[in-house]
Design an enzyme around this catalytic site. Sequence first.
Site, mmCIF file in Angstrom:
data_model
loop_
_atom_site.group_PDB
_atom_site.id
_atom_site.type_symbol
_atom_site.label_atom_id
_atom_site.label_comp_id
_atom_site.label_asym_id
_atom_site.label_seq_id
_atom_site.Cartn_x
_atom_site.Cartn_y
_atom_site.Cartn_z
ATOM 1 N N GLU A 83 -5.156 -7.852 34.573
ATOM 2 C CA GLU A 83 -4.322 -8.507 33.567
ATOM 3 C C GLU A 83 -2.841 -8.142 33.608
ATOM 4 O OE1 GLU A 83 -5.380 -10.899 31.384
ATOM 5 O OE2 GLU A 83 -7.270 -10.827 32.487
ATOM 6 N N SER A 349 -50.097 -41.745 19.439
ATOM 7 C CA SER A 349 -51.497 -41.470 19.086
ATOM 8 C C SER A 349 -51.743 -40.025 18.668
ATOM 9 C CB SER A 349 -52.404 -41.824 20.261
ATOM 10 O OG SER A 349 -52.394 -43.212 20.493
#
Length: 602
Positions: A83, A349
Site C-alpha cells: 500500500e 402433484s
Amino acid sequence: MLRLAYWSVVVGVWAAIAGVGGLVYLAHDLPDLNRLPAPNQKQAIVVKTAGGQTLATYGAVYNDWLSYGEIPEVMVLAILAAEDRRFFDHMGVDPRGVARAALANIRAGALRQGGSTLTQQLAKNLFLTPERSLKRKAQEVMVAFWLERTFAKSELLELYLNRVYFGAGTYGIDAASRTYFGHSARRLSLAEAALLAGLVKAPSAYAPTNDPERAFARASVVLGAMVDAGLITEMAARRARADPAAIQPSARAGDVRYFTDWVVRRTRALTAETERPLTVYTTLDRQAQAAAERALGGVLAEAGAKRRVAQGALVALAPDGAVRAMTGGRAYARSEYNRAVQARRQMGSAFKPFVYAAALEAGMAPDTLVDDAPIAVDGWSPENYGRSYRGPVTLSEALSVSLNTATVRLQERVGRDRIVALARRLGVDAPLEPVRSLALGPEEMSLLDITGAYAPFANGGRAAEPYAILEIHALDGELLYRRRALPPEQVLSAEVAQTMATMLENVVEWGTGKRARIDRPAAGKTGTSQGFRDAVFVGFTRDLVAGVWLGNDDDTPTDRVTGGTLPADIWADFMIEAHVGRPVRPLGGGALKATFTGPEAG
C-alpha cells in the site's frame, strides 16, 4: 515599476484571501479531528451449530487491539509493500506516488492505480465518506497532514492495522486473523501477512471466503512487491508461496450462507430491541449440510445444462421441524437469493398427498376405488400424464402413479374446503383457495413450506413448524432467547399419518418416485408444474424430511424434467449420505426432538 509592485501586492492579497476562503470551505464540514470516532458498530452476529462450530459471521467484528510492538514485523512489511512503500519518508501525501499512479493511469487509459498513502486511507476511514469528489479528496489531504502532525508513524500504523476492513465483516488484523486462520494476529506468518495485506485493496473481492484462488493470487503479488522493495528475499517469497496460508474451514461458509442469512433475519426479529453483539446456536447438521451441497451441485453440474435447468434448492428437517440442511441455490457466491425460502413456485402433484389424507379422514381407505377416467369440472378437463386412463383404481394406486383425473375426482368427492383446511392444519401457509385445480398443486408456495407440511406424515401426525434457532446469547454470555419445546399439537391422527406413510412408501417402491429409492425405508411424492417449469420431490425417512426443487429463475421450461427424475436423484444422493451412521428403521413413530448440546445446555 511601482504599478507592477502595487498590482503584485493586490493579486497576492486576493490569492491569500481565496486560499483562506478555500480552506474555510473545505474545513467547515469536517468532523471533530480531536476525537477519534468509535469503531464501526454495526451489530455483529455469529451463527453456530448447536455444538459451537462457527457457520458464519455478520456485522462488524473486532478482536484484540494490538499495540505497535505486538504487530508482527511481517505484517508491517507486507502492508507497506502493498500500500505505501514510502510511508516512513512522506508527511501524509507522497508526490512520487501520485505521479507514478497518474503515469500508470495515463498509459492504461483508465483508472488502474491510486496514489493515496496509508495516512490518506486512514483519514478517509476515520473521518470521511467514500464519496469520490475533488472536495473530499482535498479534505483527505488536509486530514492526512493533521494526522501526521498529531501522531507518530508507529501510532498511525497501529491505528490503521487495527481499524482497516479485511472483508467477511472483520475490522483489524486480529479479527481477520482469527476469522481466516483461527489464531491471533500476534502469530501471523509471512504467507498469512501477505494474504491479509492483499485484501485491503478490495476486501470483498479478494476475501478467501468469497474467492480463495483470487485471494492467494493477490497474496503472491504482495510477496513479489515485498521482494521488489527489498523487504524480503526471493527465497523467502518462494517458500511462502509453496506453503500458503491455511484458511480454516469455518471461514469458508460457502452455500451455508443461505441458511445463516435466513437465521440472521429471524434473529433480528427476535432481538429487535438490542444492538449488542450476538451468538446464535442453531439446529444445522454439518454432515447433512455438506451432503445437501454436494448432491444439488453434483447433479446440476452433470445434467443441468443438458436438461435446461439452471437452479435448484434443497431443505431437510428433523421430523419435529428442526432444519438440518438448507441450500437455496446452485452457488451462493453467484446468487444470494434463497430459493428454498424466498421463492414461491407451483409444487404440482407434490400437493396430492393432502387430498388423499383428507380422503382418509373422511373415512376412505387405501383400497377404496376411484374412477380414473376423463372428467370435466366447471368446464375444465384435466388429463393424465401420457393421456391414458386406467379405469377403477385404488387410492393407493392412484397416488403411487400420480393419476390426475382420479385425484381430481377424489377431490370433488372429499370437498375442496376440507382439503384446504387439512393442508393449512399441517402447516401450509400459502394463500390456498378451493379452486377446481387445487388437487394438482397450482398454488405457489415455498419449498420449506411444503417440506414442513410433510413432516406430520413422518412423525405420527404431529405439527412440525420449521425452526432453526435454539438459543441466542449476548457476547457476555447472557441468554436472550431459548426455544421452548412445547408438546406438539396432534394435527393428524396417528392412524391416518401411518397410512399415508405407507401409501407414500409405495410411490418410492413402485410408483413415480422409483429413482428416490435408498438404503432404507423411504416415502415421498413427485411433483411437476405445467410446462415442466418446476420439478419437485418431497419425501421422508424415520429421521429426516427433505424437499428438492429444480427450475429456472426466469420461469422458462426445463427440458421435460419431472419430479421423478433429477429431483429424485438429488434427494436419494442427499439422503444416503446424510444417513451415514444412522440405524435403518421402519417408517412411522414419534418425532425426534432437536437437543441442544452447546455451552448453555440444560
